[in-house]
Scaffold this motif. Structure first.
Motif, PDB file in Angstrom:
ATOM      1  N   PHE A  23     -28.675   8.344 -18.838  1.00 13.74           N
ATOM      2  CA  PHE A  23     -29.880   9.156 -18.920  1.00 13.74           C
ATOM      3  C   PHE A  23     -29.921  10.164 -17.783  1.00 13.74           C
ATOM      4  CE2 PHE A  23     -33.960  10.216 -20.363  1.00 13.74           C
ATOM      5  CZ  PHE A  23     -34.800  10.345 -19.272  1.00 13.74           C
ATOM      6  N   LEU A  49     -26.964  -7.410 -21.838  1.00 12.25           N
ATOM      7  CA  LEU A  49     -28.030  -6.422 -21.890  1.00 12.25           C
ATOM      8  C   LEU A  49     -28.254  -5.786 -20.526  1.00 12.25           C
ATOM      9  CD1 LEU A  49     -30.584  -8.132 -24.255  1.00 12.25           C
ATOM     10  CD2 LEU A  49     -29.095  -6.200 -24.715  1.00 12.25           C
ATOM     11  N   TRP A  50     -28.096  -6.584 -19.491  1.00 15.38           N
ATOM     12  CA  TRP A  50     -28.240  -6.040 -18.133  1.00 15.38           C
ATOM     13  C   TRP A  50     -27.225  -4.937 -17.913  1.00 15.38           C
ATOM     14  CZ3 TRP A  50     -25.515  -5.312 -13.718  1.00 15.38           C
ATOM     15  CH2 TRP A  50     -26.221  -5.172 -12.509  1.00 15.38           C
ATOM     16  N   ARG A  66     -34.784  -4.406 -15.912  1.00 11.68           N
ATOM     17  CA  ARG A  66     -33.576  -3.625 -16.184  1.00 11.68           C
ATOM     18  C   ARG A  66     -33.429  -3.362 -17.666  1.00 11.68           C
ATOM     19  NH1 ARG A  66     -30.383  -0.539 -13.002  1.00 11.68           N
ATOM     20  NH2 ARG A  66     -30.111  -1.488 -10.991  1.00 11.68           N
ATOM     21  N   ARG A  67     -33.634  -4.440 -18.395  1.00 12.16           N
ATOM     22  CA  ARG A  67     -33.465  -4.338 -19.844  1.00 12.16           C
ATOM     23  C   ARG A  67     -34.441  -3.309 -20.382  1.00 12.16           C
ATOM     24  NH1 ARG A  67     -33.767  -9.906 -23.114  1.00 12.16           N
ATOM     25  NH2 ARG A  67     -33.408 -10.953 -21.159  1.00 12.16           N
ATOM     26  N   PHE A 125     -35.913  -0.855 -18.783  1.00 10.93           N
ATOM     27  CA  PHE A 125     -35.578   0.500 -18.359  1.00 10.93           C
ATOM     28  C   PHE A 125     -34.448   1.058 -19.214  1.00 10.93           C
ATOM     29  CE2 PHE A 125     -35.688   4.182 -16.236  1.00 10.93           C
ATOM     30  CZ  PHE A 125     -34.809   4.402 -15.200  1.00 10.93           C
ATOM     31  N   GLY A 126     -33.446   0.205 -19.407  1.00  7.77           N
ATOM     32  CA  GLY A 126     -32.312   0.657 -20.203  1.00  7.77           C
ATOM     33  C   GLY A 126     -32.732   0.993 -21.625  1.00  7.77           C
ATOM     34  N   ALA A 166     -35.349   7.314 -25.089  1.00 11.47           N
ATOM     35  CA  ALA A 166     -35.548   8.703 -24.670  1.00 11.47           C
ATOM     36  C   ALA A 166     -34.380   9.575 -25.134  1.00 11.47           C
ATOM     37  CB  ALA A 166     -35.722   8.781 -23.157  1.00 11.47           C
ATOM     38  N   LEU A 167     -33.175   9.046 -24.947  1.00 10.71           N
ATOM     39  CA  LEU A 167     -31.985   9.800 -25.356  1.00 10.71           C
ATOM     40  C   LEU A 167     -32.026  10.106 -26.846  1.00 10.71           C
ATOM     41  CD1 LEU A 167     -29.106   8.049 -23.439  1.00 10.71           C
ATOM     42  CD2 LEU A 167     -29.697  10.447 -23.329  1.00 10.71           C
ATOM     43  N   LEU A 218     -26.960   2.622 -19.506  1.00  9.97           N
ATOM     44  CA  LEU A 218     -27.798   3.588 -20.210  1.00  9.97           C
ATOM     45  C   LEU A 218     -28.655   4.370 -19.227  1.00  9.97           C
ATOM     46  CD1 LEU A 218     -28.910   1.670 -23.387  1.00  9.97           C
ATOM     47  CD2 LEU A 218     -27.597   3.769 -23.287  1.00  9.97           C
ATOM     48  N   ALA A 219     -29.124   3.670 -18.187  1.00  3.96           N
ATOM     49  CA  ALA A 219     -29.929   4.374 -17.196  1.00  3.96           C
ATOM     50  C   ALA A 219     -29.086   5.463 -16.517  1.00  3.96           C
ATOM     51  CB  ALA A 219     -30.458   3.381 -16.161  1.00  3.96           C
ATOM     52  N   MET A 223     -21.201  12.963 -25.615  1.00  2.00           N
ATOM     53  CA  MET A 223     -21.493  11.530 -25.638  1.00  2.00           C
ATOM     54  C   MET A 223     -20.732  10.845 -26.765  1.00  2.00           C
ATOM     55  SD  MET A 223     -25.577  11.619 -24.786  1.00  2.00           S
ATOM     56  CE  MET A 223     -25.952  10.289 -25.879  1.00  2.00           C
ATOM     57  N   CYS A 268     -25.523  -3.175 -20.168  1.00  2.56           N
ATOM     58  CA  CYS A 268     -25.778  -2.013 -21.021  1.00  2.56           C
ATOM     59  C   CYS A 268     -26.981  -1.236 -20.542  1.00  2.56           C
ATOM     60  CB  CYS A 268     -25.984  -2.454 -22.471  1.00  2.56           C
ATOM     61  SG  CYS A 268     -24.475  -3.062 -23.202  1.00  2.56           S
ATOM     62  N   GLY A 269     -28.012  -1.957 -20.133  1.00  3.00           N
ATOM     63  CA  GLY A 269     -29.207  -1.281 -19.640  1.00  3.00           C
ATOM     64  C   GLY A 269     -28.911  -0.415 -18.434  1.00  3.00           C
ATOM     65  N   SER A 270     -28.152  -0.971 -17.480  1.00  3.10           N
ATOM     66  CA  SER A 270     -27.836  -0.167 -16.295  1.00  3.10           C
ATOM     67  C   SER A 270     -27.023   1.053 -16.674  1.00  3.10           C
ATOM     68  CB  SER A 270     -27.020  -0.973 -15.290  1.00  3.10           C
ATOM     69  OG  SER A 270     -27.383  -2.299 -15.297  1.00  3.10           O
ATOM     70  N   LEU A 278     -34.391  -8.905 -14.407  1.00  3.40           N
ATOM     71  CA  LEU A 278     -33.579  -8.753 -15.618  1.00  3.40           C
ATOM     72  C   LEU A 278     -34.380  -8.039 -16.685  1.00  3.40           C
ATOM     73  CD1 LEU A 278     -31.697 -12.124 -16.135  1.00  3.40           C
ATOM     74  CD2 LEU A 278     -30.703  -9.857 -16.030  1.00  3.40           C
ATOM     75  N   ALA A 280     -34.554   4.174 -21.695  1.00  5.40           N
ATOM     76  CA  ALA A 280     -33.627   5.296 -21.518  1.00  5.40           C
ATOM     77  C   ALA A 280     -32.953   5.596 -22.848  1.00  5.40           C
ATOM     78  CB  ALA A 280     -32.586   4.954 -20.461  1.00  5.40           C
ATOM     79  N   LEU A 281     -32.579   4.519 -23.539  1.00  2.94           N
ATOM     80  CA  LEU A 281     -31.938   4.696 -24.841  1.00  2.94           C
ATOM     81  C   LEU A 281     -32.871   5.395 -25.806  1.00  2.94           C
ATOM     82  CD1 LEU A 281     -29.620   4.140 -26.762  1.00  2.94           C
ATOM     83  CD2 LEU A 281     -30.581   1.913 -27.225  1.00  2.94           C
ATOM     84  N   ILE A 330     -40.999  16.936 -28.323  1.00  3.60           N
ATOM     85  CA  ILE A 330     -41.206  15.569 -28.813  1.00  3.60           C
ATOM     86  C   ILE A 330     -42.592  15.432 -29.418  1.00  3.60           C
ATOM     87  CG2 ILE A 330     -41.362  13.160 -28.119  1.00  3.60           C
ATOM     88  CD1 ILE A 330     -39.195  13.701 -26.104  1.00  3.60           C
TER      89      ILE A 330
END
Lengths: 348, 301, 339
Positions: free
Chosen positions: C21, C10-11, A7-8, A10-11, A17-18, C17-18, C75, C13-15, A4, A14-15, C48
């Motif tokens: 990306f 969060l899980w 994942r959090r 990584f997400g 980075a975006l 977002l990945a 987006m 949203c995180g997935s 978990l 990613a956010l 950057i």
């Protein structure tokens, strides 16, 4: 739990980075115009020439103009007529005259040119036609990207000639532009002389047959008709009015005029609709008073005059009894112009 | 508007199983209401001043035919409407003045089934009953989940927890809806015609469950119904409504008088008292002269 | 019982977002002008790290001036439309509701057309006038959609549909009678088009609007869950239904108005993304809103990338791509979830 967290994380990254990417894009300094980039061995960067184009936009035209992109068939045709075609690096899918233009790299259609391709070709100047194929949004977009964009525009045949002269000046072939314009004007004046005492023929110019669409009084096509000794029976300020059959039948035009590169298609179409209501009520259809001129009449470019002459000959053959030959065409003129341009360059 | 004195038939007595000595929880005092259509001065429908009291662990039935003012009275009790005159109080607080969140923590309303917009599991549905306790932007706590599961257990629907609401039967759905109301941890439980779409077995089951819950959890239960027999069997107190007026309040035995019932329900009815002191209603005079069986949902049983 | 928890949210949203990306990186890479991943990474890194001047000019143009802003716009618009669609589905109690059903896009179109006809010389006249048109429509439909002083779902839906029809007729009228050369572009607006670069300021305005709008709707997310199970019941569960409806109506309409002002009426995103997210993650609005936001961004970036690469150098209007891809995708999700 670990997964978990992974994942959090990584997400979240990613956010981040975006956001970083997006933010960095917005804070870049504006790109300078391409004239200061490497663009040939001895690129002498002269100050850009500020001109007002046909739409009263202020354009900073880099000097000299070595790479041109045309976004409209009328512009492509004009550039060839001015003898500047060796500097034309790309045009659109719709640019098919002269035949050589078909072999140039394409950037898409006049309505939907691909901005990425345009930009990657590093043009010094992009030329669009405001009233003939291009969207205002395209010019605005190119402005935003700091690509010098010049817009031509014409409401009358006279405007077309003036526009050619201006474009010639901007592209550094002012002499050829004036020569071309003068010769075209001379032909028009000759035409005017021949048609002086003849009443204009009442015609219906058919842009499209289903629904029936004609032209308004303020288009250059209507003006071209007048030069050819014709008068459109449709009188409206709208540019491409959808006209009602009743109005057309009531006014009974003497001729129906079509413009097409493939006259046999028009003939075939007419054979099909001849007996339909509306069509069959027109005397012009009954008496087969149909004129199909070259589609050059649709473009605000030099061949417009050819088409005008062609139309005048069809409508008023009696005025041309003593001059059966077609005068020197525009393409020949261009060749002469480019040879003189080459001569001038080599002399430097 | 004249407010005739409604005869309260005595204080709760021992007949028909009414609890005694329980504190009064709900107090309806001369509460009235009038619906106006826009612009008209004459009211479209009026509920005349009504009074009764309900105690903890008591089941009160608001009984009457259609358009008798039952639902209006229930809405006054629920706090959706503010009484035109009189007071409706829950443990001393004027219900319509309570803020909606607090009200939802005290009063739970069980509606007839409404179509759900999106597929929902029964467990999630029941968990929504905890909404009056949740803070904005927070998720349900473990405690909330426990309460919801208890509520499901109390209605005997634990096995339905992960089933989709649109896949379970009418009776099962009714139980889940009830569980949601229980999850609100109310003190007052209101039900509006809960037996309408249920078969007789489910109807009886529901009312028995309500009685059990009222006793165990000390609820006060108010049931709006037009089912004469059910009310007779399960209510501790009956409020008889007719044309917007409350005709009588009392135990079923006290309220179920032949003349009253015939007037209200406009049907030939007979009443006698059953072995446990609860009245039984019969349709009088069929062609053969035999007393017809119990009137249930317009179907002969 | 599996209740929604913060970590699950969060899980999800995180997935998402990945996935977003990855889609963005692919979108940056492909196009009429090919760019390799290595170059892309190198130049992004340069930017950057603040060494922007080392970036070769063609990357600067193509990637940073053209593609990146366009992807960013996709987006924002995709997210706005999806959140708006999912909110309207709850507000109007109708799973077929999309962001345009209340006429906001038609009002925007009328505004844009009027602007292009009467004041074409003002820069950015189309987005500005479109936004004004959208606002006017939002207000009009609000007043038409009320019953007894508060928004009623059925009345609102009818008011919106009637307004949309009326405005469409106005559009046809204007386009037929007043069509001048400035209106040639309107057909792209009506189909939905992301290909026109916009000034930076508009991007930030859109982002701000998105944050405010989505934020406002998110505060009502728990209430929306209860409302979708029944409005009557929601009142008795302590939900201030009038306030929630008003907040959702105004916010969702504003999101639609913003999206439509910059990109025209791109269809299907606002309808299908919420359903896809529902099928994947459930109908709890506390998850549905953020997942629709990110899901919409993914969908539109992907659709736009296809629109500009599948027939290069010609660009298809993105609305056509969303339509062609939307329906089969929906059928696939439907069959997968409900056997």
């Amino acid at each position: 739990m670990r997964i978990l967290f992974h994942r959090r994380f990584f997400g979240a990254s990613a956010l981040y980075a975006l956001v970083a990417i997006a933010a960095s894009a917005q804070t870049l300094p504006p790109v300078q115009s391409s004239t200061t980039q490497t663009n040939g061995a001895d690129a002498k960067s002269l100050a850009p020439l500020i001109v007002k184009d046909d739409m009263e936009r202020s354009v900073a035209v880099p000097q000299p103009v070595k790479r041109i992109i045309s976004l409209a068939p009328s512009v492509t045709e004009t550039i060839y007529a001015l003898g500047a075609q060796d500097r034309l690096v790309a045009d659109t899918d719709a640019c098919n005259y002269p035949p050589a233009a078909q072999k140039l790299p394409k950037v898409g259609g006049p309505f939907t040119p691909n901005l990425e391709v345009i930009v990657s070709l590093k043009p010094d100047l992009v030329v669009v036609a405001a009233n003939s194929g291009n969207r205002k949004e395209t010019a605005e977009a190119l402005d935003l990207l700091h690509v010098p964009t010049y817009a031509t525009n014409a409401k009358t045949v006279d405007d077309v000639l003036n526009s050619i002269v201006k474009l010639g000046d901007v592209l550094g072939v002012g002499e050829q532009g004036r020569a071309l314009s003068d010769s075209l004007r001379a032909r028009l004046q000759e035409l005017h002389r021949r048609l002086e005492n003849i009443a204009p023929t009442r015609v219906l110019f058919v842009v499209w047959q289903e629904p029936l669409i004609s032209i308004g009084q303020e288009t250059y096509i209507a003006d071209a008709l007048r030069h050819a000794g014709a008068e459109s029976v449709i009188s409206t300020k709208q540019d491409w009015p959808k006209v009602g059959w009743e109005e057309v039948v009531r006014s009974q035009p003497a001729y129906l005029v079509f413009a097409s590169a493939h006259p046999e298609e028009i003939t075939a179409m007419l054979a099909g609709v001849r007996n339909l209501p509306g069509w069959r009520d027109l005397k012009a259809v009954e008496e087969n008073k149909i004129v199909i001129v070259s589609d050059a009449i649709n473009l605000p470019a030099p061949r417009l005059v050819d088409a005008i002459e062609e139309l005048a000959r069809h409508l008023h053959p009696e005025a041309f009894a003593d001059a059966p030959h077609v005068p020197a065409s525009v393409v020949h003129l261009a060749k002469r112009a480019s040879t003189s341009a080459h001569a001038a360059e080599n002399a430097q | 508007m004249s407010t005739p004195n409604i005869p309260m038939v005595g204080t709760p007595s021992q007949s028909g199983g009414q609890p005694t000595g329980e504190p009064v929880r709900l107090s309806v005092e001369q509460a009235s209401y009038a619906y106006h259509t826009k612009g008209n001065t004459a009211p479209m429908f009026t509920l005349a001043a009504t009074s009764f009291e309900a105690r903890q662990r008591e089941i009160v039935s608001i009984l009457g035919p259609n358009a008798s003012g039952k639902s209006t009275l229930l809405k006054l009790i629920a706090g959706s409407l503010e009484p035109l005159s009189g007071r409706v109080e829950l443990e001393g607080f004027e219900i319509s003045r309570l803020n909606p969140r607090t009200r939802a923590q005290r009063i739970a309303m069980v509606h007839q089934e409404s179509p759900l917009l999106f597929p929902t599991r029964a467990g999630e549905y029941v968990l929504q009953g905890r909404h009056p306790y949740s803070r904005m932007m927070r998720f349900e706590t473990q405690n909330d989940i426990q309460i919801a599961e208890n509520a499901l257990a109390q209605v005997g629907a634990t096995h339905l927890r992960d089933r989709w609401m649109h896949e379970i039967s009418g009776g099962e759905k009714q139980r889940v809806i009830l569980a949601r109301a229980l999850a609100q941890q109310p003190i007052l439980l209101l039900l509006d015609e809960p037996t309408l779409h249920l078969d007789i077995g489910a109807q009886v089951e529901l009312l028995e469950r309500l009685r059990q819950l009222a006793l165990e959890n000390r609820y006060t239960v108010i049931v709006v119904t037009h089912e004469l027999s059910l009310a007779a069997e399960f209510a501790d107190q009956v409020v008889l409504m007719h044309n917007g007026k409350c005709l009588r309040v009392g135990t079923p035995a006290e309220v179920y008088r032949r003349d009253l019932l015939e007037q209200v329900f406009e049907a030939p009815l007979d009443v006698d008292i059953g072995p446990e002191g609860r009245p039984r209603v019969h349709i009088r005079g069929t062609k053969t002269g035999r007393p017809a069986p119990i009137l249930m949902q317009d179907k002969l049983f | 019982m599996k209740a929604l928890t913060l970590s699950r949210l969060l899980w999800i949203c995180g997935s998402l977002l990945a996935v977003l990306f990855v889609v963005v990186v692919v979108a940056l890479k492909v196009g009429a002008v090919p760019i390799s991943i290595a170059d892309l990474a190198l130049n992004l890194g340069r930017v950057i790290l603040g060494r922007a001047s080392q970036v070769p000019s063609e990357y600067r143009f193509v990637v940073f001036d053209l593609r990146l802003p366009r992807i960013f716009l996709a987006m924002l618009v995709g997210g706005a439309l999806s959140v708006s669609g999912t909110s309207f589905q709850a507000l109007l109690r109708n799973p077929l509701a999309d962001p345009y059903v209340l006429g906001v896009s038609s009002g925007g179109a009328v505004g844009a057309i009027a602007g292009l006809i009467f004041a074409p010389q003002i820069p950015l006249v189309a987005p500005l006038a479109a936004f004004l048109g959208a606002i006017a429509t939002i207000a009009a439909v609000y007043f038409l959609g009320r019953r007894k002083g508060q928004l009623d779902s059925t009345t609102l839906l009818l008011a919106g549909i009637i307004s949309a029809s009326f405005l469409s007729a106005v559009i046809s009228f204007l386009v037929t009678t007043l069509a001048g050369q400035n209106l040639r572009g309107i057909v792209f607006w009506l189909m939905g088009d992301l290909s026109t670069p916009l000034p930076d300021a508009l991007h930030w305005v859109l982002l701000a609007g998105l944050i405010v709008g989505v934020g406002a709707i998110y505060t009502t997310a728990a209430d929306l869950n209860v409302i979708t199970a029944g409005e009557r019941e929601a009142i008795h569960l302590g939900v201030d239904v009038t306030r929630v409806k008003l907040v959702v109506y105004v916010s969702a309409s504003l999101l639609t108005g913003l999206a439509v002002s910059v990109s025209g009426a791109i269809g299907y995103v606002g309808l299908l993304v919420p359903h896809a997210m529902r099928m994947l993650f459930g109908s709890d609005y506390r998850v549905l809103i953020p997942s629709s936001l990110i899901g919409g961004a993914i969908a539109l970036v992907a659709a736009d990338t296809l629109a500009r690469t599948v027939m290069k150098p010609t660009e298809l209007p993105v609305g056509a791509v969303t339509a062609i891809l939307g329906a089969p995708f929906f059928i696939y999700l439907l069959r997968r979830r409900l056997p």
